[in-house]
Design an enzyme around this catalytic site. Structure first.
Site, PDB file in Angstrom:
ATOM      1  N   GLY A 150       0.838  -1.202   0.000  1.00  0.00           N
ATOM      2  CA  GLY A 150       0.000   0.000   0.000  1.00  0.00           C
ATOM      3  C   GLY A 150       0.871   1.249   0.000  1.00  0.00           C
ATOM      4  O   GLY A 150       1.804   1.349   0.774  1.00  0.00           O
ATOM      5  N   MET A 167      -8.444   3.000   8.870  1.00  0.00           N
ATOM      6  CA  MET A 167      -7.614   1.885   8.390  1.00  0.00           C
ATOM      7  C   MET A 167      -6.664   1.397   9.479  1.00  0.00           C
ATOM      8  O   MET A 167      -6.723   1.848  10.621  1.00  0.00           O
ATOM      9  CB  MET A 167      -6.837   2.318   7.155  1.00  0.00           C
ATOM     10  CG  MET A 167      -7.659   2.295   5.885  1.00  0.00           C
ATOM     11  SD  MET A 167      -6.594   2.626   4.462  1.00  0.00           S
ATOM     12  CE  MET A 167      -7.690   2.147   3.132  1.00  0.00           C
ATOM     13  N   ARG A 206      -5.297  -2.109   8.971  1.00  0.00           N
ATOM     14  CA  ARG A 206      -5.260  -3.566   8.765  1.00  0.00           C
ATOM     15  C   ARG A 206      -5.558  -4.292  10.070  1.00  0.00           C
ATOM     16  O   ARG A 206      -6.616  -4.070  10.634  1.00  0.00           O
ATOM     17  CB  ARG A 206      -3.910  -3.984   8.179  1.00  0.00           C
ATOM     18  CG  ARG A 206      -3.980  -5.270   7.385  1.00  0.00           C
ATOM     19  CD  ARG A 206      -2.641  -5.622   6.796  1.00  0.00           C
ATOM     20  NE  ARG A 206      -2.295  -4.784   5.668  1.00  0.00           N
ATOM     21  CZ  ARG A 206      -2.704  -4.995   4.409  1.00  0.00           C
ATOM     22  NH1 ARG A 206      -3.447  -6.018   4.148  1.00  0.00           N
ATOM     23  NH2 ARG A 206      -2.349  -4.189   3.440  1.00  0.00           N
ATOM     24  N   ASP A 249       2.685  -0.506  11.976  1.00  0.00           N
ATOM     25  CA  ASP A 249       2.602  -1.818  12.630  1.00  0.00           C
ATOM     26  C   ASP A 249       3.904  -2.619  12.508  1.00  0.00           C
ATOM     27  O   ASP A 249       3.880  -3.848  12.493  1.00  0.00           O
ATOM     28  CB  ASP A 249       1.441  -2.619  12.019  1.00  0.00           C
ATOM     29  CG  ASP A 249       1.586  -2.784  10.510  1.00  0.00           C
ATOM     30  OD1 ASP A 249       2.455  -2.131   9.911  1.00  0.00           O
ATOM     31  OD2 ASP A 249       0.822  -3.577   9.932  1.00  0.00           O
ATOM     32  N   ARG A 293       1.261  -5.235  -5.335  1.00  0.00           N
ATOM     33  CA  ARG A 293       1.502  -6.427  -4.513  1.00  0.00           C
ATOM     34  C   ARG A 293       1.692  -7.552  -5.524  1.00  0.00           C
ATOM     35  O   ARG A 293       0.727  -8.082  -6.054  1.00  0.00           O
ATOM     36  CB  ARG A 293       0.327  -6.674  -3.571  1.00  0.00           C
ATOM     37  CG  ARG A 293       0.163  -5.550  -2.531  1.00  0.00           C
ATOM     38  CD  ARG A 293      -0.897  -5.855  -1.489  1.00  0.00           C
ATOM     39  NE  ARG A 293      -0.898  -4.827  -0.445  1.00  0.00           N
ATOM     40  CZ  ARG A 293      -1.875  -3.927  -0.274  1.00  0.00           C
ATOM     41  NH1 ARG A 293      -2.914  -3.932  -1.067  1.00  0.00           N
ATOM     42  NH2 ARG A 293      -1.807  -3.035   0.686  1.00  0.00           N
ATOM     43  N   THR A 302       4.389   2.659   5.501  1.00  0.00           N
ATOM     44  CA  THR A 302       2.988   2.218   5.573  1.00  0.00           C
ATOM     45  C   THR A 302       2.261   3.130   6.553  1.00  0.00           C
ATOM     46  O   THR A 302       2.852   3.540   7.555  1.00  0.00           O
ATOM     47  CB  THR A 302       2.857   0.753   6.040  1.00  0.00           C
ATOM     48  OG1 THR A 302       1.494   0.518   6.454  1.00  0.00           O
ATOM     49  CG2 THR A 302       3.747   0.421   7.229  1.00  0.00           C
ATOM     50  N   SER A 307     -23.596  14.124  22.088  1.00  0.00           N
ATOM     51  CA  SER A 307     -23.186  13.492  20.824  1.00  0.00           C
ATOM     52  C   SER A 307     -21.966  12.631  21.135  1.00  0.00           C
ATOM     53  O   SER A 307     -21.389  12.727  22.219  1.00  0.00           O
ATOM     54  CB  SER A 307     -22.848  14.543  19.776  1.00  0.00           C
ATOM     55  OG  SER A 307     -21.665  15.206  20.142  1.00  0.00           O
ATOM     56  N   ASP A 324       5.507  -4.883   6.085  1.00  0.00           N
ATOM     57  CA  ASP A 324       6.096  -6.192   6.387  1.00  0.00           C
ATOM     58  C   ASP A 324       5.980  -7.197   5.227  1.00  0.00           C
ATOM     59  O   ASP A 324       6.875  -8.021   5.024  1.00  0.00           O
ATOM     60  CB  ASP A 324       5.538  -6.776   7.697  1.00  0.00           C
ATOM     61  CG  ASP A 324       4.020  -6.809   7.735  1.00  0.00           C
ATOM     62  OD1 ASP A 324       3.388  -6.375   6.752  1.00  0.00           O
ATOM     63  OD2 ASP A 324       3.470  -7.280   8.748  1.00  0.00           O
ATOM     64  N   ASP A 357       0.096   2.192   8.521  1.00  0.00           N
ATOM     65  CA  ASP A 357      -0.408   1.388   9.654  1.00  0.00           C
ATOM     66  C   ASP A 357       0.449   1.470  10.923  1.00  0.00           C
ATOM     67  O   ASP A 357      -0.037   1.144  12.007  1.00  0.00           O
ATOM     68  CB  ASP A 357      -0.518  -0.086   9.249  1.00  0.00           C
ATOM     69  CG  ASP A 357      -1.483  -0.293   8.088  1.00  0.00           C
ATOM     70  OD1 ASP A 357      -2.338   0.574   7.871  1.00  0.00           O
ATOM     71  OD2 ASP A 357      -1.356  -1.322   7.400  1.00  0.00           O
TER      72      ASP A 357
HETATM   73  O1  F6P Z   1      -1.448  -1.307   4.733  1.00  0.00           O
HETATM   74  C1  F6P Z   1      -2.012  -0.095   4.362  1.00  0.00           C
HETATM   75  C2  F6P Z   1      -3.503  -0.231   4.156  1.00  0.00           C
HETATM   76  O2  F6P Z   1      -4.023   1.021   3.792  1.00  0.00           O
HETATM   77  C3  F6P Z   1      -4.267  -0.823   5.343  1.00  0.00           C
HETATM   78  O3  F6P Z   1      -4.503   0.122   6.362  1.00  0.00           O
HETATM   79  C4  F6P Z   1      -5.509  -1.348   4.672  1.00  0.00           C
HETATM   80  O4  F6P Z   1      -6.055  -2.416   5.413  1.00  0.00           O
HETATM   81  C5  F6P Z   1      -4.996  -1.811   3.351  1.00  0.00           C
HETATM   82  O5  F6P Z   1      -3.766  -1.152   3.108  1.00  0.00           O
HETATM   83  C6  F6P Z   1      -5.933  -1.570   2.203  1.00  0.00           C
HETATM   84  O6  F6P Z   1      -5.382  -2.154   1.087  1.00  0.00           O
HETATM   85  P1  F6P Z   1      -5.921  -1.903  -0.394  1.00  0.00           P
HETATM   86  O7  F6P Z   1      -5.454  -0.551  -0.823  1.00  0.00           O
HETATM   87  O8  F6P Z   1      -5.308  -3.001  -1.184  1.00  0.00           O
HETATM   88  O9  F6P Z   1      -7.408  -1.960  -0.329  1.00  0.00           O
END
Ligand code: F6P
Length: 325
Positions: free
Chosen positions: A12, A171, A173, A131, A73, A127, A217, A104, A129
Protein backbone atom coordinates in the site's frame (compact mmCIF):
# COMPACT_ATOMS: atom_id res chain seq x y z
CA UNK A 1 31.64 -2.83 -3.53
CA UNK A 2 28.29 -1.16 -4.04
CA UNK A 3 28.13 0.96 -7.19
CA UNK A 4 24.54 0.74 -8.29
CA UNK A 5 21.46 0.70 -6.05
CA UNK A 6 17.88 -0.05 -7.07
CA UNK A 7 14.92 1.36 -5.15
CA UNK A 8 11.27 0.32 -5.22
CA UNK A 9 8.02 1.01 -3.38
CA UNK A 10 5.78 -1.93 -2.61
CA UNK A 11 2.44 -2.74 -0.96
CA UNK A 12 0.00 0.00 0.00
CA UNK A 13 1.35 3.44 -0.90
CA UNK A 14 1.94 5.88 1.94
CA UNK A 15 2.46 9.65 2.00
CA UNK A 16 6.20 10.26 2.28
CA UNK A 17 7.25 7.39 0.02
CA UNK A 18 8.27 9.96 -2.59
CA UNK A 19 10.37 11.79 -0.03
CA UNK A 20 12.11 8.49 0.73
CA UNK A 21 12.74 7.80 -2.97
CA UNK A 22 14.17 11.29 -3.31
CA UNK A 23 16.46 10.75 -0.34
CA UNK A 24 17.76 7.44 -1.70
CA UNK A 25 18.37 8.93 -5.15
CA UNK A 26 20.10 12.04 -3.81
CA UNK A 27 22.22 10.11 -1.29
CA UNK A 28 23.34 7.85 -4.15
CA UNK A 29 24.30 10.90 -6.16
CA UNK A 30 26.14 12.39 -3.17
CA UNK A 31 28.22 9.23 -2.83
CA UNK A 32 28.65 8.94 -6.60
CA UNK A 33 26.61 5.78 -6.89
CA UNK A 34 24.16 5.04 -9.67
CA UNK A 35 20.52 4.76 -8.73
CA UNK A 36 17.81 2.86 -10.57
CA UNK A 37 14.09 3.24 -9.88
CA UNK A 38 12.03 0.06 -10.23
CA UNK A 39 8.39 0.57 -11.23
CA UNK A 40 5.39 -1.19 -9.63
CA UNK A 41 7.28 -2.76 -6.76
CA UNK A 42 8.57 -6.31 -7.12
CA UNK A 43 6.51 -6.75 -10.30
CA UNK A 44 8.80 -4.23 -12.00
CA UNK A 45 11.76 -6.24 -10.79
CA UNK A 46 10.31 -9.39 -12.37
CA UNK A 47 9.67 -7.54 -15.65
CA UNK A 48 12.83 -5.42 -15.70
CA UNK A 49 10.84 -2.18 -15.60
CA UNK A 50 13.71 0.10 -14.56
CA UNK A 51 14.68 3.74 -14.99
CA UNK A 52 17.95 5.39 -14.04
CA UNK A 53 17.26 8.24 -11.62
CA UNK A 54 19.45 11.26 -11.07
CA UNK A 55 19.04 14.02 -8.48
CA UNK A 56 17.01 16.24 -10.84
CA UNK A 57 14.57 13.41 -11.63
CA UNK A 58 13.25 13.62 -8.09
CA UNK A 59 12.84 17.37 -7.85
CA UNK A 60 9.72 18.63 -6.07
CA UNK A 61 8.46 15.14 -5.25
CA UNK A 62 9.12 15.63 -1.52
CA UNK A 63 5.71 17.31 -1.23
CA UNK A 64 3.71 14.78 -3.22
CA UNK A 65 1.60 11.92 -1.88
CA UNK A 66 1.54 8.49 -3.52
CA UNK A 67 4.68 7.13 -5.15
CA UNK A 68 6.20 8.18 -8.48
CA UNK A 69 7.52 4.62 -8.84
CA UNK A 70 3.98 3.21 -8.45
CA UNK A 71 3.31 0.31 -6.16
CA UNK A 72 1.95 -3.21 -6.42
CA UNK A 73 1.50 -6.43 -4.51
CA UNK A 74 3.28 -8.77 -6.94
CA UNK A 75 2.01 -12.36 -7.22
CA UNK A 76 4.82 -13.35 -9.63
CA UNK A 77 7.48 -12.44 -7.09
CA UNK A 78 5.95 -14.88 -4.61
CA UNK A 79 7.13 -17.75 -6.83
CA UNK A 80 10.78 -18.84 -7.28
CA UNK A 81 10.51 -18.48 -11.08
CA UNK A 82 9.45 -14.85 -10.69
CA UNK A 83 12.30 -14.12 -8.31
CA UNK A 84 14.77 -15.80 -10.69
CA UNK A 85 13.56 -13.50 -13.49
CA UNK A 86 14.01 -10.55 -11.14
CA UNK A 87 17.55 -11.63 -10.31
CA UNK A 88 18.38 -12.02 -14.01
CA UNK A 89 17.26 -8.43 -14.66
CA UNK A 90 19.29 -7.24 -11.69
CA UNK A 91 22.38 -8.92 -13.07
CA UNK A 92 21.81 -7.62 -16.61
CA UNK A 93 21.65 -4.08 -15.23
CA UNK A 94 24.66 -4.51 -12.93
CA UNK A 95 22.66 -3.64 -9.83
CA UNK A 96 24.50 -4.35 -6.55
CA UNK A 97 21.83 -3.73 -3.90
CA UNK A 98 18.14 -3.08 -3.39
CA UNK A 99 16.22 -0.67 -1.15
CA UNK A 100 12.63 -1.75 -0.47
CA UNK A 101 10.21 0.92 0.78
CA UNK A 102 7.08 -0.72 2.17
CA UNK A 103 5.53 -2.72 4.99
CA UNK A 104 6.10 -6.19 6.39
CA UNK A 105 4.78 -7.99 3.28
CA UNK A 106 7.30 -6.10 1.17
CA UNK A 107 10.08 -6.88 3.64
CA UNK A 108 9.18 -10.57 3.44
CA UNK A 109 9.69 -10.44 -0.33
CA UNK A 110 12.94 -8.53 0.10
CA UNK A 111 14.31 -10.93 2.71
CA UNK A 112 13.45 -14.04 0.69
CA UNK A 113 15.18 -12.53 -2.34
CA UNK A 114 18.21 -11.52 -0.30
CA UNK A 115 18.59 -15.03 1.14
CA UNK A 116 17.99 -16.87 -2.13
CA UNK A 117 20.55 -14.90 -4.13
CA UNK A 118 22.83 -13.67 -1.35
CA UNK A 119 21.91 -10.16 -2.47
CA UNK A 120 22.08 -7.00 -0.29
CA UNK A 121 18.62 -5.68 0.63
CA UNK A 122 17.64 -2.92 3.04
CA UNK A 123 14.10 -2.01 4.08
CA UNK A 124 12.60 1.40 4.79
CA UNK A 125 9.28 1.22 6.69
CA UNK A 126 6.60 2.89 4.57
CA UNK A 127 2.99 2.22 5.57
CA UNK A 128 0.28 4.27 7.21
CA UNK A 129 -0.41 1.39 9.65
CA UNK A 130 2.63 1.91 11.93
CA UNK A 131 2.60 -1.82 12.63
CA UNK A 132 6.30 -2.64 12.23
CA UNK A 133 8.64 -3.54 15.05
CA UNK A 134 11.91 -1.61 15.14
CA UNK A 135 10.59 1.87 14.49
CA UNK A 136 8.40 4.21 16.52
CA UNK A 137 7.02 5.64 13.28
CA UNK A 138 6.53 4.29 9.80
CA UNK A 139 6.50 6.73 6.89
CA UNK A 140 2.94 7.86 6.24
CA UNK A 141 1.52 7.24 9.71
CA UNK A 142 1.72 10.85 10.83
CA UNK A 143 0.16 12.18 7.64
CA UNK A 144 -2.69 9.67 7.82
CA UNK A 145 -3.36 10.73 11.41
CA UNK A 146 -3.53 14.38 10.41
CA UNK A 147 -5.88 13.54 7.54
CA UNK A 148 -8.15 11.59 9.88
CA UNK A 149 -8.16 14.33 12.51
CA UNK A 150 -9.17 16.89 9.89
CA UNK A 151 -11.99 14.66 8.64
CA UNK A 152 -13.31 13.67 12.06
CA UNK A 153 -13.27 17.26 13.33
CA UNK A 154 -15.75 17.96 10.54
CA UNK A 155 -17.84 14.95 11.47
CA UNK A 156 -17.84 16.22 15.05
CA UNK A 157 -19.45 19.48 13.88
CA UNK A 158 -22.39 17.69 12.36
CA UNK A 159 -22.57 15.13 15.19
CA UNK A 160 -22.97 17.85 17.82
CA UNK A 161 -25.50 19.75 15.71
CA UNK A 162 -27.80 16.72 15.58
CA UNK A 163 -27.05 14.96 18.86
CA UNK A 164 -25.79 11.97 16.91
CA UNK A 165 -23.48 9.09 17.57
CA UNK A 166 -20.99 8.42 14.78
CA UNK A 167 -18.99 5.26 14.23
CA UNK A 168 -15.96 6.29 12.18
CA UNK A 169 -13.98 3.42 10.69
CA UNK A 170 -10.29 4.02 10.08
CA UNK A 171 -7.61 1.89 8.39
CA UNK A 172 -4.78 -0.02 10.05
CA UNK A 173 -5.26 -3.57 8.76
CA UNK A 174 -4.90 -5.83 11.86
CA UNK A 175 -3.45 -3.11 14.08
CA UNK A 176 -5.03 -0.36 16.16
CA UNK A 177 -2.27 2.26 16.10
CA UNK A 178 -4.08 4.56 13.69
CA UNK A 179 -7.38 4.29 15.61
CA UNK A 180 -5.80 4.80 19.02
CA UNK A 181 -3.74 7.85 18.07
CA UNK A 182 -6.39 9.45 15.89
CA UNK A 183 -9.02 8.70 18.53
CA UNK A 184 -7.08 10.57 21.18
CA UNK A 185 -6.41 13.36 18.69
CA UNK A 186 -10.09 13.93 17.96
CA UNK A 187 -11.22 13.47 21.55
CA UNK A 188 -13.23 10.35 20.72
CA UNK A 189 -15.64 9.08 23.36
CA UNK A 190 -14.64 5.50 22.55
CA UNK A 191 -11.87 3.82 20.55
CA UNK A 192 -12.24 0.24 19.34
CA UNK A 193 -9.05 -1.59 18.42
CA UNK A 194 -8.30 -5.24 17.58
CA UNK A 195 -5.76 -5.48 20.41
CA UNK A 196 -8.67 -5.05 22.86
CA UNK A 197 -11.89 -6.29 21.20
CA UNK A 198 -14.02 -5.19 24.15
CA UNK A 199 -17.24 -6.91 23.01
CA UNK A 200 -20.70 -5.48 22.35
CA UNK A 201 -22.11 -5.52 25.93
CA UNK A 202 -19.09 -3.64 27.28
CA UNK A 203 -19.32 -1.12 24.44
CA UNK A 204 -22.97 -0.50 25.24
CA UNK A 205 -22.21 -0.10 28.92
CA UNK A 206 -19.53 2.49 28.15
CA UNK A 207 -21.72 4.43 25.73
CA UNK A 208 -24.60 4.49 28.22
CA UNK A 209 -22.28 5.75 30.93
CA UNK A 210 -21.02 8.45 28.62
CA UNK A 211 -24.59 9.48 27.77
CA UNK A 212 -25.53 9.60 31.45
CA UNK A 213 -22.56 11.85 32.15
CA UNK A 214 -24.23 14.52 30.05
CA UNK A 215 -22.78 13.98 26.58
CA UNK A 216 -25.22 14.69 23.81
CA UNK A 217 -23.19 13.49 20.82
CA UNK A 218 -20.55 10.86 20.48
CA UNK A 219 -17.68 9.81 18.22
CA UNK A 220 -16.50 6.20 18.28
CA UNK A 221 -13.34 5.52 16.29
CA UNK A 222 -13.26 1.93 15.03
CA UNK A 223 -10.12 0.28 13.69
CA UNK A 224 -10.94 -1.73 10.57
CA UNK A 225 -9.41 -4.82 12.21
CA UNK A 226 -11.49 -4.56 15.38
CA UNK A 227 -13.84 -7.46 16.03
CA UNK A 228 -16.18 -5.96 18.62
CA UNK A 229 -18.84 -6.35 15.95
CA UNK A 230 -18.78 -8.18 12.61
CA UNK A 231 -18.22 -4.79 11.05
CA UNK A 232 -18.92 -1.14 11.70
CA UNK A 233 -22.47 -1.39 10.32
CA UNK A 234 -23.34 -4.19 12.71
CA UNK A 235 -22.04 -2.03 15.55
CA UNK A 236 -24.26 0.77 14.41
CA UNK A 237 -27.40 -1.42 14.22
CA UNK A 238 -26.71 -2.93 17.63
CA UNK A 239 -26.25 0.43 19.34
CA UNK A 240 -29.23 2.01 17.59
CA UNK A 241 -31.41 -0.90 18.72
CA UNK A 242 -30.20 -0.64 22.31
CA UNK A 243 -29.88 3.12 22.64
CA UNK A 244 -32.88 4.64 20.89
CA UNK A 245 -31.95 7.99 22.39
CA UNK A 246 -29.16 8.21 19.81
CA UNK A 247 -29.49 8.76 16.08
CA UNK A 248 -26.57 6.64 14.82
CA UNK A 249 -24.51 7.15 11.67
CA UNK A 250 -21.51 5.40 10.13
CA UNK A 251 -18.62 6.96 8.26
CA UNK A 252 -15.94 4.80 6.64
CA UNK A 253 -13.00 7.05 5.82
CA UNK A 254 -11.37 4.59 3.42
CA UNK A 255 -8.53 5.36 1.04
CA UNK A 256 -8.56 9.12 1.56
CA UNK A 257 -6.40 8.21 4.57
CA UNK A 258 -3.62 7.09 2.21
CA UNK A 259 -3.45 10.21 0.08
CA UNK A 260 -2.38 13.82 0.35
CA UNK A 261 0.81 15.78 0.80
CA UNK A 262 3.04 14.24 3.48
CA UNK A 263 3.33 16.06 6.79
CA UNK A 264 6.64 17.70 7.67
CA UNK A 265 7.27 14.87 10.15
CA UNK A 266 6.92 12.24 7.41
CA UNK A 267 9.10 14.21 5.01
CA UNK A 268 11.87 14.51 7.56
CA UNK A 269 11.55 10.87 8.64
CA UNK A 270 11.65 9.68 5.02
CA UNK A 271 14.67 11.88 4.30
CA UNK A 272 16.58 10.53 7.29
CA UNK A 273 15.76 6.90 6.55
CA UNK A 274 16.51 7.22 2.83
CA UNK A 275 19.99 8.59 3.48
CA UNK A 276 20.59 5.97 6.19
CA UNK A 277 19.61 3.13 3.85
CA UNK A 278 22.26 4.17 1.31
CA UNK A 279 24.90 4.72 3.99
CA UNK A 280 24.15 1.35 5.56
CA UNK A 281 24.55 -0.39 2.20
CA UNK A 282 27.88 1.36 1.73
CA UNK A 283 28.95 -0.06 5.09
CA UNK A 284 28.11 -3.56 3.92
CA UNK A 285 24.83 -3.93 5.83
CA UNK A 286 22.05 -6.12 4.49
CA UNK A 287 18.79 -7.80 5.59
CA UNK A 288 18.03 -4.92 7.93
CA UNK A 289 15.33 -2.28 8.22
CA UNK A 290 16.32 1.28 9.04
CA UNK A 291 13.94 2.88 11.53
CA UNK A 292 13.60 5.39 14.31
CA UNK A 293 13.75 4.54 18.01
CA UNK A 294 13.70 7.38 20.58
CA UNK A 295 14.26 9.74 17.65
CA UNK A 296 17.56 8.03 16.79
CA UNK A 297 18.22 5.97 13.69
CA UNK A 298 18.12 2.26 14.53
CA UNK A 299 18.77 -0.94 12.59
CA UNK A 300 16.52 -3.97 13.05
CA UNK A 301 16.94 -7.29 11.25
CA UNK A 302 14.34 -7.70 8.54
CA UNK A 303 13.41 -10.98 10.16
CA UNK A 304 12.53 -9.26 13.43
CA UNK A 305 10.75 -6.39 11.69
CA UNK A 306 8.57 -8.89 9.82
CA UNK A 307 7.79 -11.25 12.69
CA UNK A 308 7.44 -8.82 15.56
CA UNK A 309 4.27 -6.78 15.90
CA UNK A 310 4.66 -3.22 17.13
CA UNK A 311 2.81 -3.42 20.47
CA UNK A 312 0.00 -1.05 21.35
CA UNK A 313 1.12 1.62 23.77
CA UNK A 314 -0.72 0.79 27.02
CA UNK A 315 -0.13 4.33 28.24
CA UNK A 316 -2.14 5.66 25.30
CA UNK A 317 -5.02 3.33 26.18
CA UNK A 318 -4.94 4.58 29.75
CA UNK A 319 -4.94 8.20 28.62
CA UNK A 320 -7.83 7.61 26.27
CA UNK A 321 -9.87 6.03 29.11
CA UNK A 322 -9.16 8.94 31.46
CA UNK A 323 -10.03 11.59 28.88
CA UNK A 324 -13.28 10.04 27.69
CA UNK A 325 -14.80 10.39 31.18
O1 F6P B 1 -1.45 -1.31 4.73
C1 F6P B 1 -2.01 -0.09 4.36
C2 F6P B 1 -3.50 -0.23 4.16
O2 F6P B 1 -4.02 1.02 3.79
C3 F6P B 1 -4.27 -0.82 5.34
O3 F6P B 1 -4.50 0.12 6.36
C4 F6P B 1 -5.51 -1.35 4.67
O4 F6P B 1 -6.05 -2.42 5.41
C5 F6P B 1 -5.00 -1.81 3.35
O5 F6P B 1 -3.77 -1.15 3.11
C6 F6P B 1 -5.93 -1.57 2.20
O6 F6P B 1 -5.38 -2.15 1.09
P1 F6P B 1 -5.92 -1.90 -0.39
O7 F6P B 1 -5.45 -0.55 -0.82
O8 F6P B 1 -5.31 -3.00 -1.18
O9 F6P B 1 -7.41 -1.96 -0.33
Amino acid sequence: MINKIAVLTSGGDAPGMNAAIRAVVRACSFYQLECVGVFRGFQGLVEGDFKTLGPRDVKYIISKGGTILKSARSKDFMHPEGRQKAYNHIQEHGIDALVVIGGDGSFTGGLTFSEEFDFPVIGIPGTIDNDIEGTSHTIGFDTALNTIVEAVDKIRDTATSHKRLFFVEVMGRDAGHIALNAGIGVGAEEILIPEENIGLPKLLEKLKKSKESGKSSCIVIVAEGDKTGQNVFELSEYVEANMPEYDVRVSVLGHLQRGGAPSCFDRVLASRLGVEAVEALRKGKSKIMVGLINDKIAHTSLEKAIKGAAPIDEEMLRISDILSV
